[in-house]
Design an enzyme around this catalytic site. Structure first.
Site, PDB file in Angstrom:
ATOM      1  CB  THR A 226      -0.973  -0.029   1.198  1.00 38.19           C
ATOM      2  OG1 THR A 226      -1.927   1.026   1.053  1.00 38.19           O
ATOM      3  CG2 THR A 226      -0.243   0.122   2.527  1.00 38.19           C
TER       4      THR A 226
ATOM      5  CE  LYS B 124      -1.747   0.326  -3.439  1.00 39.47           C
ATOM      6  NZ  LYS B 124      -3.169   0.538  -3.776  1.00 39.47           N
TER       7      LYS B 124
ATOM      8  CG  ASP C  91      -5.087  -2.144  -5.490  1.00 42.81           C
ATOM      9  OD1 ASP C  91      -5.637  -2.765  -4.574  1.00 42.81           O
ATOM     10  OD2 ASP C  91      -4.129  -1.370  -5.312  1.00 42.81           O
TER      11      ASP C  91
ATOM     12  N   GLY D  97      -1.449   9.144  -7.726  1.00 37.93           N
ATOM     13  CA  GLY D  97      -0.541   8.151  -7.164  1.00 37.93           C
ATOM     14  C   GLY D  97      -0.751   6.776  -7.772  1.00 37.93           C
TER      15      GLY D  97
ATOM     16  CB  ALA E  70      -4.732   4.054  -5.646  1.00 35.89           C
TER      17      ALA E  70
ATOM     18  N   GLY F  31     -14.746   2.150  -0.167  1.00 35.75           N
ATOM     19  CA  GLY F  31     -13.675   1.260  -0.584  1.00 35.75           C
ATOM     20  C   GLY F  31     -13.618  -0.116   0.044  1.00 35.75           C
TER      21      GLY F  31
END
Length: 406
Positions: A53, A57, A94, A120, A122, A214
């Site tokens: 995380t 990543k 993800d 970022g 994600a 989420g």
């Protein structure tokens, strides 16, 4: 036993160990590693499988001898496997998680203009997923032509997806954007899972916009990661079961209602029945003020009491898995609703007015109870997710609330 875990920089309140405990029989720990120690940790033999995380990543990609197609394409890895030959394999689970989240939400991005907030690791994944689903995606970052100072050019956005940590515990209450700037918005997706309802999602709820948090993404990517760790396929039916289990354990139970409606007694009985911590808001207010509730009212007035009450509810509302008994007038301040609702299921207790005691309750003593109840009735209805009568046996009230939580 397999040694698995979550790699990150700050992980104190992760739900991942709980989720993986439900998914497989392996040791799962939190590995908080500084940037300076990342290389040594990744090259060590301390682990067999990892989830990755913020902020690693992208950083772990260069350590992988092989990447999955998704990880190669996105250059973002959130699942690492330490292979028998000592090399690392990286995957991006993800992508699977976010696609599941969108599908579960019922929001359809196909042919829609979507904004992805954040740039970022994600963000890369969410952008790819939305494009895979047919959306026209623009990434909003802190710099460049599409930054937060030029959102007006994107006022026609129909889908908003937040990939930033804005609003994440312990910084609850913040939102990266104001949804009122997007009058055509018809879907809000926030990958933050703690709190369950971020400020962004609370605003979407208020505006009547379909939305999703989420947790479903977290559970789905954990399921795919677990399959990688163990080499065992897990049926998709596990997703709803695990999400329901996590929700049940972590969602706060909030009790509201007229003074004397039995909130403290019900909270204590619920705490014993469910093995949960019980928090009395009025007790914390008294501790903070250094005096009893009647003394606060007598010396400083109701406004001072209400200010202290909101401070306490802001602190306790951030927590997870507690039973919170509130004061009868907490509903008189609208700002208390999101504080309680963000992580909680709110139950209103009702009781015959003739049974309501007034001793030690300044407002109850100074006001006709029928008039007080009439004034607060619409406020209790607005706050409550459910209403439970507390006119009968305590055991019946507790059982009714337990059944409503299932």
């Amino acid at each position: 036993m397999l040694r698995c875990g979550l790699l990150g920089e700050t992980l104190g309140h992760s739900y991942s160990p709980m989720i993986h405990h439900e998914l497989g029989e392996y040791d799962y720990r939190l590995f908080e590693v500084s940037k300076e120690d990342l290389d040594a940790f990744l090259c060590s033999d301390r682990w067999d499988g990892l989830n990755v995380t913020i902020p690693y990543k992208k950083a772990v990609v260069s350590y992988c001898a092989e990447l999955s197609e998704a990880a190669e394409r996105l250059q973002s890895v959130n699942t690492l496997i330490h292979r028998p030959d000592g090399t690392l394999y990286g995957d991006n689970t993800d992508l699977f998680g976010f696609l599941y989240m969108v599908r579960r939400s019922g929001i359809d991005p196909a042919g829609k203009k979507a904004l992805v907030l954040g740039s970022g690791g994600a963000s890369v994944t969410v952008k790819a997923a939305l494009e895979q689903l047919g959306a026209d995606v623009t990434v909003i970052s802190r710099s460049g032509p599409d930054d937060y100072d030029h959102l007006d050019r994107h006022a026609d956005a129909q889908i908003i997806a937040n990939t930033t940590p804005v609003g994440m515990y312990p910084h609850n209450g913040a939102a990266a954007v104001d949804l009122r700037r997007f009058p055509r918005c018809e879907g809000v997706l926030d990958i933050v899972y703690n709190p369950a309802r971020t400020a962004l999602l609370l605003q979407a709820e208020e505006l009547g916009i379909p939305h999703a948090g989420g947790l479903s993404m977290l559970v789905a990517q954990a399921k795919r990661s677990s399959e990688q760790f163990t080499g065992t396929v897990i049926g998709d039916e596990a997703l709803e079961r695990v999400e329901r289990t996590v929700n049940h354990r972590l969602r706060n139970i909030i009790l509201i209602g007229m003074p004397g409606s039995g909130k403290s007694a019900v909270a204590a009985a619920l705490g014993k029945a469910l093995g949960r911590e019980v928090v009395e808001a009025d007790e914390l207010i008294s501790q903070r003020a250094g005096m009893s509730i009647p003394e606060i009212f007598a010396r400083s007035g109701e406004e001072t009491f209400r200010k202290l009450e909101t401070e306490v509810l802001a602190e306790q509302g951030k927590r997870s898995g507690i039973i919170l008994s509130t004061g009868g007038g907490c509903v008189t301040r609208p700002e208390n609703y999101p504080l309680l609702h963000q992580n909680g299921t709110i139950f209103r207790l009702t009781r015959d007015l003739a049974k309501l005691p007034t001793e030690g309750r300044p407002i109850s003593q100074a006001t006709d109870l029928a008039q007080l109840c009439a004034r607060r009735e619409p406020l209790y209805r607005r706050f409550a997710d459910g209403t439970v009568s507390n006119d009968g046996a305590l055991e019946v009230t507790v059982q009714t609330i337990k059944e409503a939580l299932l």
